[in-house]
Scaffold this motif. Structure first.
Motif, short mmCIF file in Angstrom:
data_model
loop_
_atom_site.label_atom_id
_atom_site.label_comp_id
_atom_site.label_asym_id
_atom_site.label_seq_id
_atom_site.Cartn_x
_atom_site.Cartn_y
_atom_site.Cartn_z
N MET A 1 3.56 10.24 -4.95
CA MET A 1 2.42 9.58 -4.79
C MET A 1 1.75 9.97 -3.45
SD MET A 1 1.92 5.54 -4.10
CE MET A 1 2.38 5.75 -2.49
N LEU A 2 0.23 10.38 -3.57
CA LEU A 2 -0.38 10.61 -2.59
C LEU A 2 -0.40 9.54 -1.30
CD1 LEU A 2 -2.25 12.79 -1.31
CD2 LEU A 2 -4.12 11.80 -2.33
N ARG A 3 -0.10 9.68 -0.24
CA ARG A 3 -0.09 8.83 0.80
C ARG A 3 -1.25 8.27 1.20
NH1 ARG A 3 3.14 10.68 5.96
NH2 ARG A 3 2.61 8.58 6.51
N PRO A 4 -1.60 7.02 1.27
CA PRO A 4 -3.01 6.57 1.78
C PRO A 4 -3.19 7.13 3.21
CG PRO A 4 -1.48 4.63 1.45
CD PRO A 4 -0.68 5.96 1.21
N LEU A 5 -4.72 7.28 3.51
CA LEU A 5 -4.93 7.93 4.44
C LEU A 5 -4.88 6.90 5.55
CD1 LEU A 5 -7.80 10.35 3.47
CD2 LEU A 5 -5.47 10.63 4.07
N LEU A 6 -5.04 5.43 5.19
CA LEU A 6 -5.27 4.28 5.94
C LEU A 6 -4.35 2.97 5.49
CD1 LEU A 6 -6.73 3.05 8.44
CD2 LEU A 6 -8.37 2.15 6.94
N HIS A 7 -3.69 2.77 6.65
CA HIS A 7 -2.57 1.60 6.05
C HIS A 7 -2.53 0.76 7.53
CE1 HIS A 7 0.78 -0.65 4.99
NE2 HIS A 7 1.64 0.12 5.78
N ALA A 8 -2.18 -0.42 7.52
CA ALA A 8 -2.23 -1.61 8.34
C ALA A 8 -1.07 -2.58 7.94
CB ALA A 8 -3.44 -2.17 8.67
N GLU A 9 -0.42 -2.97 9.08
CA GLU A 9 0.54 -3.98 8.99
C GLU A 9 0.54 -4.89 10.28
OE1 GLU A 9 4.55 -1.39 10.26
OE2 GLU A 9 4.19 -1.83 8.07
N ARG A 10 0.95 -6.02 10.20
CA ARG A 10 1.10 -6.85 11.32
C ARG A 10 2.51 -7.81 11.46
NH1 ARG A 10 -3.43 -11.43 12.56
NH2 ARG A 10 -2.97 -12.03 10.68
N TYR A 11 2.80 -8.19 12.43
CA TYR A 11 3.91 -9.02 12.67
C TYR A 11 4.04 -9.64 13.93
CZ TYR A 11 5.74 -5.45 15.84
OH TYR A 11 5.94 -4.26 16.61
N VAL A 12 4.80 -10.99 14.16
CA VAL A 12 4.86 -11.61 15.42
C VAL A 12 6.09 -11.35 16.02
CG1 VAL A 12 5.08 -13.97 16.43
CG2 VAL A 12 3.30 -13.54 14.39
N ALA A 13 5.82 -11.09 17.36
CA ALA A 13 7.11 -10.79 18.23
C ALA A 13 7.14 -11.88 19.32
CB ALA A 13 6.97 -9.41 19.05
N THR B 1 0.51 -1.22 0.23
CA THR B 1 0.04 0.00 0.03
C THR B 1 0.90 1.32 -0.16
OG1 THR B 1 -1.68 -1.18 1.30
CG2 THR B 1 -1.91 1.16 1.25
N MET B 2 1.78 1.34 0.80
CA MET B 2 2.76 2.47 0.73
C MET B 2 3.60 2.79 -0.53
SD MET B 2 1.80 3.66 3.66
CE MET B 2 2.90 4.83 3.64
N GLN B 3 3.65 1.83 -1.42
CA GLN B 3 4.43 1.90 -2.50
C GLN B 3 3.47 2.14 -3.67
OE1 GLN B 3 7.50 -1.00 -3.25
NE2 GLN B 3 8.19 -0.90 -1.16
N TRP B 4 2.36 1.52 -3.82
CA TRP B 4 1.41 1.47 -4.87
C TRP B 4 0.25 2.28 -4.55
CZ3 TRP B 4 2.00 -4.46 -4.98
CH2 TRP B 4 3.25 -4.91 -5.48
N GLY B 5 0.05 2.74 -3.31
CA GLY B 5 -1.59 3.47 -3.15
C GLY B 5 -2.48 2.40 -2.76
#
Length: 631
Positions: A401-413, A153-157
């Motif tokens: 590129m216009l930054r998307p207003l909503l973005h999410a990511e997830r990982y395991v710690a 999302t952060m690279q392609w919108g």
């Protein structure tokens, strides 16, 4: 003689059957009446079938055989004629990184009644296989997608239609279904055969009933989530055997129109590939006097600048798909190509060849965009070469590129193979407005969540969710389902964490490659994001297909659904090589010990006298000749 007579009789019978069949075909071609066929309700169906046959004959050889053919007789039908329509569309968005994003949209509209229980036996544009599935299993809405890769999302919108990695399916059943779980199991098995996928592995362990995340996208505001089922297979691999049945659902297949570009060799040599099928009922007008069934087939693909072997920032239809367009689908009422030129209005960043004077402004993803339009139904689009190859050539690398207003990511710690922690990050990039988001998590049962450790923080402070719906798992029966409504402050990052414990599986429950890890499906984030421009709330107005899937009910916001990355979690895994080592060692000991003992018990030992030498044998022969006893 009897054999010859029998053969002659068989030949005469076959010849008579052929003559009868040929005469029936001739009577149909010559406009003679044929028996009417009635369905279960007694409605005559010959009219529509003859109309379709007449249109096929008239389109093919009308100029050559007009003087020699009689017109086809069309009998008036007692009921209203069934209407259908097909549209195809391709949207191309050049990305700032030099990559290119192509989105195919194929929509089939059919004015029929699947919900009323009427038996539909004649299909023209709508695929019969899906129509029978809707009728048999009482499906109100069906959404299924197969995706290879992850949308960055952060690279392609934002994509026009989002989808998670792997396979995703969610279905709304009609309220007449009594056994939803049994119907859901049968439906997934049937769809597994239609799309050549592993949907038959969907069962109660990976199926849930979301309470708020997946609302119907068609008519009917159904709130009883008992008739909703949602499941994902994050490890599903998408390949040619999934694309082929998907293309066969199109009215023209892959023989004409935009579907000619769908070459599997190029599509699967990309950074991202997603194909989906969406079926829903819709209203034809504002008063909803007529119900239409919409089948929307979408295919999204992102071609990478470096992996595709491009030496310069230049793309064309032939370089992307190894093919060019020669015509539109003859069954399509609309066939267009849109190129997003919003970032290059004056042609400063890239140029199009051939250029088109048709510019169409449209509101897409909460922003006003400008598109160059190529109408494939016009013969002037293909020129004198009768071939269309769109070329996009970059002039400058500048731009943002216009930054998307909503973005999410997830990982395991965490560390070790006993406990861990899941972190979900949700970004609100709006400078001054906050908005709520709905988070849905589907966690397998072998990750035992400690729900008392659930924390939600924004800007270092606790952020209490206004709505939480949690269903605990049951070992080998059902998964965890966590659904919550969280308010995201402006220009902030909201983090959701929860701890879990890894379960020890039975040795028969491990995959063939257990050390690779186990996949956990993506989180689903749904929200009404503030729009920069006023959204169009008129759902009946004619609009491009790429911005008409999610209906807008408010002018100040638009609906967005995004997916996080799937998780890869390692579980406590036994040493599966130990049984192999034990078997090898045991077999070696048994072979050596038993073999030696068996030889000792069954072998016969005899004393063998040594044979005499050559000189002694010669001497004995001489002594024998002389009559002397041998030595």
């Amino acid at each position: 003689m009897a054999q010859h007579r029998c053969g002659a009789m068989v030949f005469l019978i076959s010849l008579s059957l052929f003559v009868v069949a040929h005469s029936q075909d001739s009577s149909l071609d010559n406009g003679q009446d044929i028996p009417e066929h009635k369905n279960a309700q007694g409605v005559e169906e010959t009219t529509e079938q003859r109309t379709w046959e007449a249109s096929e004959v008239g389109e093919g050889n009308a100029a050559d055989k007009q003087e020699h053919r009689e017109p086809v007789t069309v009998v008036p039908s007692t009921g209203p004629p069934q209407k259908d329509d097909f549209q195809e569309e391709l949207v191309i968005r050049p990305l700032q990184s030099g990559d290119i994003y192509a989105s195919f949209q194929f929509r089939t509209l059919w004015e029929t009644d699947f919900i009323g229980g009427n038996k539909v036996s004649h299909y023209r544009l709508f695929p019969k296989s899906l129509g029978q599935v809707i009728s048999k299993f009482s499906v109100r809405e069906l959404h299924i997608s197969f995706t290879q890769g992850y949308w960055r999302t952060m690279q392609w919108g934002q994509p026009y239609l989002p989808s998670p990695p792997g396979a995703e399916i969610w279905v709304w059943f009609q309220d007449s279904v009594t056994d939803v779980d049994g119907t859901w199991s049968e439906l997934t098995n049937v769809l597994s055969g239609i799309f050549c996928a592993s949907l038959n592995f969907i069962d109660s362990t990976n199926s849930i009933q979301p309470s708020a995340s997946f609302k119907p996208l068609g008519i009917g505001n159904v709130t009883d989530h008992r008739f909703l089922r949602y499941a994902t297979l994050p490890r599903e691999i998408v390949c040619t055997e999934n694309l082929t049945p998907w293309k066969k659902l199109l009215p023209c297949g892959s023989k004409a129109g935009l579907a000619v570009l769908l070459k599997s060799e190029k599509l699967f040599h990309s950074s991202f590939h997603s194909q989906a099928v969406h079926i829903r009922p819709m209203c034809q007008d504002t008063h909803c006097t007529t119900t239409l069934w919409e089948l929307r087939q979408t295919l999204n693909v992102v071609f990478d600048l470096h992996t595709s072997g491009q030496g310069k920032r230049e793309w064309s239809l032939f370089k992307m798909f190894s093919r060019t367009l020669t015509d539109a689908c003859p069954l399509a009422s609309s066939s267009k190509i849109y190129v997003d030129v919003s970032d290059s209005d004056e042609g400063e960043q890239f140029e199009l060849s051939p250029a088109t004077p048709l510019l169409s402004p449209a509101v897409a993803l909460g922003d006003r965009r400008t598109f160059s339009v190529y109408d494939l139904t016009q013969e002037t689009t293909f020129g004198t070469m009768l071939s269309f190859n769109l070329l996009i050539r970059w002039k400058s690398n500048d731009g943002h590129m216009l930054r998307p207003l909503l973005h999410a990511e997830r990982y395991v710690a965490g560390y070790g193979l006993q406990t861990g922690e899941i972190h979900t990050l949700m970004y609100n990039n709006h400078p001054y407005r906050s908005f709520p988001v709905l988070l849905l998590d589907l966690v397998p049962w072998y990750l035992r969540l400690y729900i008392h450790t659930l924390t939600v923080t924004s800007k270092g402070k606790a952020n209490s969710p206004s709505y939480i719906h949690y269903e605990p798992s049951k070992d080998r029966v059902k998964s965890h389902m966590l659904e919550m409504l969280v308010q995201l402050p402006p220009n902030s990052v909201t983090e959701v964490t929860v701890q879990f414990e890894r379960a020890l599986l039975k040795w028969t429950e491990y995959t063939p490659d257990p050390n690779h890890g186990f996949y956990v499906g993506s989180s689903v984030v749904s929200s009404l994001v503030p729009s920069i421009v006023a959204m169009d709330t008129n759902t009946t107005q004619e609009r491009p297909l790429f911005n008409s899937f999610f209906p807008s009910k408010e002018e100040s916001s638009f609906f967005v659904r995004i997916y996080t990355e799937p998780l890869l979690v390692n579980l406590p895994t036994p040493d599966f090589s130990m049984p192999y080592n034990v078997i090898c060692l045991t077999c070696t000991v048994v072979a050596v010990g038993y073999g030696s003992l068996f030889n000792l018990l069954t072998r016969n030992f005899q004393i063998e006298e040594p044979s005499p030498g050559l000189a002694k044998r010669i001497a004995n022969v001489i002594r024998k000749m002389r009559g002397v006893p041998p030595l």
